[in-house]
Design a protein around this motif. Structure first.
Motif, mmCIF file in Angstrom:
data_model
loop_
_atom_site.group_PDB
_atom_site.id
_atom_site.type_symbol
_atom_site.label_atom_id
_atom_site.label_comp_id
_atom_site.label_asym_id
_atom_site.label_seq_id
_atom_site.Cartn_x
_atom_site.Cartn_y
_atom_site.Cartn_z
ATOM 1 N N THR A 91 59.916 44.656 59.939
ATOM 2 C CA THR A 91 60.843 45.013 61.003
ATOM 3 C C THR A 91 60.024 45.398 62.224
ATOM 4 O O THR A 91 59.051 46.141 62.111
ATOM 5 C CB THR A 91 61.732 46.189 60.564
ATOM 6 O OG1 THR A 91 62.462 45.792 59.412
ATOM 7 C CG2 THR A 91 62.702 46.597 61.663
ATOM 8 N N ARG A 92 60.416 44.903 63.387
ATOM 9 C CA ARG A 92 59.689 45.162 64.635
ATOM 10 C C ARG A 92 60.646 45.756 65.666
ATOM 11 O O ARG A 92 61.746 45.250 65.857
ATOM 12 C CB ARG A 92 59.090 43.864 65.174
ATOM 13 C CG ARG A 92 58.022 43.295 64.273
ATOM 14 C CD ARG A 92 57.657 41.869 64.676
ATOM 15 N NE ARG A 92 56.511 41.379 63.952
ATOM 16 C CZ ARG A 92 56.557 40.867 62.725
ATOM 17 N NH1 ARG A 92 57.704 40.788 62.082
ATOM 18 N NH2 ARG A 92 55.454 40.455 62.120
ATOM 19 N N ILE A 93 60.186 46.809 66.339
ATOM 20 C CA ILE A 93 60.974 47.442 67.401
ATOM 21 C C ILE A 93 60.093 47.481 68.648
ATOM 22 O O ILE A 93 59.046 48.133 68.659
ATOM 23 C CB ILE A 93 61.420 48.864 67.014
ATOM 24 C CG1 ILE A 93 62.271 48.823 65.743
ATOM 25 C CG2 ILE A 93 62.177 49.513 68.163
ATOM 26 C CD1 ILE A 93 62.651 50.173 65.208
ATOM 27 N N ASP A 124 53.130 38.223 58.211
ATOM 28 C CA ASP A 124 53.037 39.513 57.526
ATOM 29 C C ASP A 124 52.291 40.573 58.334
ATOM 30 O O ASP A 124 52.265 41.746 57.961
ATOM 31 C CB ASP A 124 52.324 39.333 56.184
ATOM 32 C CG ASP A 124 53.006 38.318 55.294
ATOM 33 O OD1 ASP A 124 54.227 38.450 55.078
ATOM 34 O OD2 ASP A 124 52.326 37.381 54.825
ATOM 35 N N VAL A 125 51.663 40.184 59.436
ATOM 36 C CA VAL A 125 50.841 41.111 60.212
ATOM 37 C C VAL A 125 51.729 42.134 60.919
ATOM 38 O O VAL A 125 52.684 41.775 61.610
ATOM 39 C CB VAL A 125 49.962 40.350 61.228
ATOM 40 C CG1 VAL A 125 49.267 41.317 62.182
ATOM 41 C CG2 VAL A 125 48.931 39.502 60.479
ATOM 42 N N VAL A 126 51.379 43.417 60.729
ATOM 43 C CA VAL A 126 52.140 44.491 61.365
ATOM 44 C C VAL A 126 51.347 45.177 62.475
ATOM 45 O O VAL A 126 51.924 45.855 63.313
ATOM 46 C CB VAL A 126 52.629 45.540 60.335
ATOM 47 C CG1 VAL A 126 53.620 44.911 59.365
ATOM 48 C CG2 VAL A 126 51.475 46.185 59.596
ATOM 49 N N LYS A 127 50.014 44.998 62.505
ATOM 50 C CA LYS A 127 49.186 45.673 63.527
ATOM 51 C C LYS A 127 47.928 44.867 63.790
ATOM 52 O O LYS A 127 47.294 44.380 62.856
ATOM 53 C CB LYS A 127 48.791 47.076 63.031
ATOM 54 C CG LYS A 127 47.798 47.843 63.890
ATOM 55 C CD LYS A 127 48.448 48.468 65.093
ATOM 56 C CE LYS A 127 47.641 49.540 65.800
ATOM 57 N NZ LYS A 127 46.420 49.144 66.425
ATOM 58 N N ASP A 142 57.928 35.889 69.262
ATOM 59 C CA ASP A 142 59.074 36.560 68.633
ATOM 60 C C ASP A 142 58.700 37.466 67.473
ATOM 61 O O ASP A 142 59.551 38.191 66.969
ATOM 62 C CB ASP A 142 60.075 35.517 68.143
ATOM 63 C CG ASP A 142 60.633 34.679 69.279
ATOM 64 O OD1 ASP A 142 60.746 35.207 70.403
ATOM 65 O OD2 ASP A 142 60.931 33.501 69.044
ATOM 66 N N ARG A 143 57.458 37.440 67.020
ATOM 67 C CA ARG A 143 57.039 38.252 65.866
ATOM 68 C C ARG A 143 55.853 39.134 66.229
ATOM 69 O O ARG A 143 54.898 39.249 65.482
ATOM 70 C CB ARG A 143 56.644 37.339 64.695
ATOM 71 C CG ARG A 143 57.790 36.516 64.164
ATOM 72 C CD ARG A 143 57.355 35.609 63.029
ATOM 73 N NE ARG A 143 56.736 34.410 63.573
ATOM 74 C CZ ARG A 143 55.539 33.951 63.211
ATOM 75 N NH1 ARG A 143 54.841 34.547 62.317
ATOM 76 N NH2 ARG A 143 55.042 32.850 63.752
#
Length: 137
Positions: free
Chosen positions: A5-7, A74-77, A102-103
Motif C-alpha cells: 500500500t502506498r500513500i 515489491d519494493v517499498v523503499k 504509479d508504484r
C-alpha cells in the motif's frame, strides 16, 4: 502475493513529488545492499554518465531482488546516494523505466562526497516486502 500500500499524501503532509511518503506491506522483508554501476566482472558501466550508471544500478537491483523471489513491484523503499544531487533527474528516469510512475516507493536521496570508487556517481539500496503464499505462512 499482496501488493504494498502506498500513500503519497498523508493528511497534513504536502503531496510527494516522485515518491510515496508511506509504504507498507505484509510478508517477508528483503533488504538489498547498495548497488553501484558495476557489471558482473566488477567493471564500471557508464563512467561520467549518471543515466547509464543508474540503468546499470537498477539492473543490479533487479537481479538481487530476483534472487530473493522479489520484483520491483515489491519494493517499498529506495535510498539514493549520489555524488551530485543534480543527477537525481537521471536517476528518477531510470527508476521510472523499471518501476513506473504509479508504484512509487518511499524514498530518500542523499548527496555524498564520494562513493567507494571515484568514477561511481550513484549507489542505490532497496527494501522490499514479499507477500507470503499459504505454504510460506
Amino acid at each position: 502475493m499482496t501488493t504494498p500500500t502506498r500513500i503519497s499524501a498523508p493528511e497534513g503532509i504536502a503531496p510527494a513529488q516522485g515518491y510515496s511518503h508511506v509504504v507498507w506491506g505484509t510478508g517477508r522483508f528483503v533488504a538489498v545492499s547498495g548497488q553501484c554501476a558495476l557489471d558482473e566482472d566488477g567493471k564500471v558501466v557508464g563512467e561520467n554518465d549518471a543515466r547509464a550508471q543508474a540503468d546499470q544500478v537498477f539492473e543490479n537491483l533487479r537481479r538481487c531482488l530476483a534472487a530473493a523471489g522479489a520484483t520491483f513491484e515489491d519494493v517499498v523503499k529506495l535510498t539514493y546516494f549520489t555524488t551530485d544531487i543534480a543527477h537525481l533527474p537521471a536517476i528518477r528516469a531510470a527508476r521510472d523505466a523499471v518501476i513506473g510512475p504509479d508504484r512509487l516507493p518511499a524514498s530518500s536521496a542523499v548527496q555524498v562526497s564520494a562513493l567507494f570508487r571515484p568514477e561511481l556517481l550513484v549507489e542505490i539500496e532497496a527494501f522490499a516486502v514479499i507477500g507470503q503464499s499459504a505454504e510460506q505462512a
